[in-house]
Design an enzyme around this catalytic site. Structure first.
Site, PDB file in Angstrom:
ATOM      1  N   HIS A   1      -4.952  -8.188  -5.967  1.00  0.00           N
ATOM      2  CA  HIS A   1      -3.877  -7.254  -5.643  1.00  0.00           C
ATOM      3  C   HIS A   1      -3.075  -7.698  -4.425  1.00  0.00           C
ATOM      4  O   HIS A   1      -1.865  -7.501  -4.364  1.00  0.00           O
ATOM      5  CB  HIS A   1      -4.478  -5.872  -5.383  1.00  0.00           C
ATOM      6  CG  HIS A   1      -3.481  -4.760  -5.438  1.00  0.00           C
ATOM      7  ND1 HIS A   1      -2.793  -4.428  -6.579  1.00  0.00           N
ATOM      8  CD2 HIS A   1      -3.038  -3.901  -4.482  1.00  0.00           C
ATOM      9  CE1 HIS A   1      -1.994  -3.403  -6.341  1.00  0.00           C
ATOM     10  NE2 HIS A   1      -2.110  -3.072  -5.075  1.00  0.00           N
TER      11      HIS A   1
ATOM     12  N   SER B   1       2.967  -2.510  -6.352  1.00  0.00           N
ATOM     13  CA  SER B   1       1.905  -1.588  -6.716  1.00  0.00           C
ATOM     14  C   SER B   1       2.524  -0.271  -7.194  1.00  0.00           C
ATOM     15  O   SER B   1       3.272  -0.263  -8.158  1.00  0.00           O
ATOM     16  CB  SER B   1       0.944  -1.394  -5.548  1.00  0.00           C
ATOM     17  OG  SER B   1      -0.264  -0.818  -5.977  1.00  0.00           O
TER      18      SER B   1
ATOM     19  N   ASP C   1      -6.632  -8.864 -10.050  1.00  0.00           N
ATOM     20  CA  ASP C   1      -6.238  -7.640  -9.355  1.00  0.00           C
ATOM     21  C   ASP C   1      -7.213  -6.510  -9.684  1.00  0.00           C
ATOM     22  O   ASP C   1      -7.469  -6.224 -10.849  1.00  0.00           O
ATOM     23  CB  ASP C   1      -4.821  -7.252  -9.781  1.00  0.00           C
ATOM     24  CG  ASP C   1      -4.190  -6.219  -8.861  1.00  0.00           C
ATOM     25  OD1 ASP C   1      -4.940  -5.423  -8.271  1.00  0.00           O
ATOM     26  OD2 ASP C   1      -2.959  -6.225  -8.742  1.00  0.00           O
TER      27      ASP C   1
END
Length: 720
Positions: free
Chosen positions: A693, A573, A658
């Site tokens: 995600h 991330s 995501d």
């Protein structure tokens, strides 16, 4: 999907390039050949101009963005990359399976959480056999008497590629169970209601929510947050009456400022519902009377730019954890009849320049607070009647500790979770008077694991500007000599003030037992050394984060913790942004890098407020519509700063659905890297076509991704 052989990959890639080629565009039909002679997918270039502040950027891969996730050209490209990755790692399949079985074998198949008291019941979860998901249960006592199954997630997930329960809440009268589920991995939850006596689902279905549920005290109403379907921002708080249609729900609060997240929770005494207003640099709370089904929210104090606070109700008072005139926070108290004016706040714990006050827990007679001094956690228990304080002590110097499950103010014990780099997760009850600790459970690690075989160190590395960067290390004693021969795996994050805690991982043993030294670089952008450590790693100081990581790598190698030709790095991330910036700056330091769901197209994303969650990020990165931020962000944005140079071996992963970092960021990054890089190192890109995600769902399925990463690194090491 069956593994695709080299010829089919080449054909699929060629078909993709042809399909993606508009009649009025030049088609790039160049190829990229790997070490193994297999053709890598080469994405077509379709120039897309973006101009702001008099500066024009050309994005050749902008076409990869498909908000609907249905464009056959885009999907074909992702599938081609997946097939290429499968082919290039086919020779590691046995190793991946070995690692997977290794990690799985350390996990107890039958494993229960420690029950938490909430009202008249004790709530917990159970994992059974090869089940991927938990079973939620409750009992009338801690030992599990009269156990009742609330929700078997395995049954709900059956036949679904992805499944996640957001929250689960029982109504105050115990008549209805409300739970939220996400079957797509976009963190858009649907709330469902279940009759606690019959087990039947009620007709109520509440869609497009954040997943949070808070019941009003009448048992007939609950509160939830509705999300914007485009930006995925939760911004409206609704009150739902059981048995009615969602269209009839009452809008209780609407957030007008798109830089704020909205949350809801309940006070420990169940009298108030908190609406939490959360931006990067401002935080506040509004209150709703939980006993009044028609109540309107009331601000705790008016919101101010730069003012952050959270609250905890205690009898007729509220305790306020705030940064008011306190960069590292202090604790205040105010009477419930004097809300609305912070001039009435009275100090309970003063501000300290060198110590960050992080968390509190309140009981009838005690205040527990957690602080961090020079990166190390400290916990104190204060008797509210006498003012006397005691400090909790633990064996490890560097450790992770969280308060959890303390839902009842009359509880004479504090529940906490404790772990370190060498200590598996441990659950304790702590007597609030004597501070005697009772170990309720330590996460079992099956096999031959012995904590005494491993050692952890905390040290400081001097960065290029003189800052002292904390680093936590762990290694297996009999596999390590400080002679610069060991492979080094370095992890970092460094954003949002999120601190990477020194905690145990049974998966990590697969690296430590093979001689790896594992390092966490507590770089700027976290709050490991207090709030100023965060401030010095955001906005116009963001490059400190990247510099710190690189300088830690250099220092650890110089000190003999790792071999200079056996260094690996990983981040996900915003940590993926870190990886992208680091390999642009110092690619020669790393043999292999894993970037998971990486946020790499910083400028383009932050300029587009239609992309989910962008507006909430301005206080973290800056708003590039202002030239000073545009110029600075452009100077480090991994996608924009790719150059013609050698790059390390790279493994990049993402999820098609995501909701935090859109799949097209890493997809474009990989395509551009293929075009620019001057080496023949591996560049592999894997997209989970049914995940978001957090990756795939299920406790064992997740291990497959870890096994993939570890096998990628170990294979590179073998070929050294």
């Amino acid at each position: 999907m069956q593994k695709l052989r080299p010829l089919y990959i080449a054909l699929l890639s060629a078909a993709l390039l042809q399909a993606c080629s508009p009649a009025n565009q030049n088609t790039d039909t160049s190829s990229s050949t790997s070490k193994q002679g297999v053709e890598a997918p080469v994405a077509e270039k379709v120039p897309h101009e973006m101009t702001i502040h008099g500066d024009t950027r050309i994005d050749n891969y902008y076409w990869m963005r498909d908000d609907e996730r249905k464009d056959p050209k885009v999907l074909a490209y992702l599938e081609a990359e997946n097939a290429y990755t499968d082919e290039m790692l086919a020779h590691t399949e046995d190793l991946q399976q070995k690692l997977f079985e290794e990690m799985k074998s350390r996990i107890a198949k039958d494993d229960n959480s420690v029950p938490v008291r909430d009202g008249d019941y004790y709530y917990s979860t159970e994992m059974r056999g090869d089940n991927e998901y938990p079973i939620y249960v409750r009992s009338t006592d801690f030992s599990g008497t009269n156990k009742q199954i609330l929700l078997n997630v395995n049954e709900l997930a059956e036949g679904k590629d992805y499944y996640s329960v957001g929250s689960l809440e029982v109504s105050p009268d115990d008549a209805i169970l409300a739970y939220s589920e996400d079957t797509v991995s976009r963190r858009m939850y649907e709330i469902k209601l279940k009759n606690m006596k019959t087990g039947e689902l009620l007709p109520d279905q509440i869609k497009n929510t954040s997943g949070d549920i808070v019941w009003g005290n009448d048992g007939q109403h609950f509160y939830y947050i509705k999300k914007d379907p485009e930006t995925l921002l939760g911004y409206q708080v609704y009150r739902h009456k059981v048995g009615t249609e969602q269209q009839q729900d009452e809008l209780v609060y609407e957030e007008q400022d798109t830089t704020f997240y909205t949350g809801i929770r309940k006070s420990k005494d169940d009298s108030k519902i908190y609406i939490i207003h959360d931006a990067t640099e401002s935080k506040g709370v509004s209150l709703i009377d939980a006993n009044d089904p028609n109540a309107k929210p009331v601000e705790f104090v008016p919101r101010e730019d730069g003012l952050e606070y959270s609250i905890a109700k205690h009898g007729d008072d509220y305790y306020v954890l705030t940064n008011l005139d306190a960069v590292n926070f202090r604790l205040m108290r105010v009477s419930a009849d004097k809300l609305g004016d912070k001039q009435h706040w009275q100090e309970v714990i003063p501000h300290k320049e060198d110590t960050r006050l992080e968390d509190i827990e309140l009981f009838d007679q005690h205040l527990v607070y957690k602080q961090r001094q020079r990166g190390l956690t400290e916990v104190f228990v204060r008797n509210l009647n006498t003012g006397d304080e005691q400090e909790l002590s633990f064996r490890d110097k560097a450790y992770t500790l969280y308060f959890y499950g303390n839902k009842e103010a009359d509880n004479p014990e504090l529940r906490l979770y404790y772990t370190s780099m060498t200590t598996p997760g441990s659950h304790y009850n702590v007597d609030l008077n004597s501070l005697d600790k009772t170990l309720l459970k330590q996460q079992p690690v099956l096999g031959d694991f012995k904590p005494e075989n491993y050692a952890s160190e905390r040290l400081f590395v001097t960065a290029r500007d003189g800052a002292e960067v904390p680093v936590t290390l762990v290694y297996r004693k009999d596999k390590f000599k400080k002679d610069g021969a060991n492979p080094l795996y370095q992890y970092g994050y460094g954003s949002y003030g999120s601190t990477s805690e020194p905690s145990f991982s049974s998966n990590r043993l697969s690296l430590l037992d093979r001689g790896f030294v594992f390092a966490i670089a507590h770089i700027r952008g976290s709050q490991m050394l207090g709030r100023t450590w965060y401030e010095d790693g955001k906005k116009l100081s963001k490059k400190n984060t990247f510099n710190d990581f690189v300088d830690v790598t250099k220092s650890l190698v110089e000190q003999g913790y790792g071999a200079e030709d056996k260094v690996f790095a990983m981040g996900g991330s915003a940590g993926g942004l870190l990886m992208g910036a680091v390999i642009n700056q110092a690619p020669e330091l790393y043999l292999g890098v894993a970037a998971h769901v990486p946020f790499v197209d910083v400028v383009t994303t932050m300029l587009d407020e239609s992309i989910p969650l962008t507006t909430n990020e301005f206080d973290e990165w800056g708003n590039p519509k202002e030239k000073v931020y545009y110029d600075y962000m452009l100077s480090y944005s991994p996608y924009d700063q790719i150059s013609a140079q050698d790059y390390p071996n790279l493994l990049v992963t993402t999820g098609l659905f995501d909701s935090q970092v859109q799949y097209f960021e890493p997809a474009k990054w990989v395509a551009k890297l293929r075009d620019y890089k001057t080496d023949d190192n591996l560049l592999l890109f894997k997209t989970e076509m049914e995940a978001g995600h957090g990756g795939v769902s299920g406790r064992f399925k997740r291990l497959q991704n870890t096994a993939l990463e570890y096998a990628f690194f170990l294979d590179l090491l073998k070929n050294q």
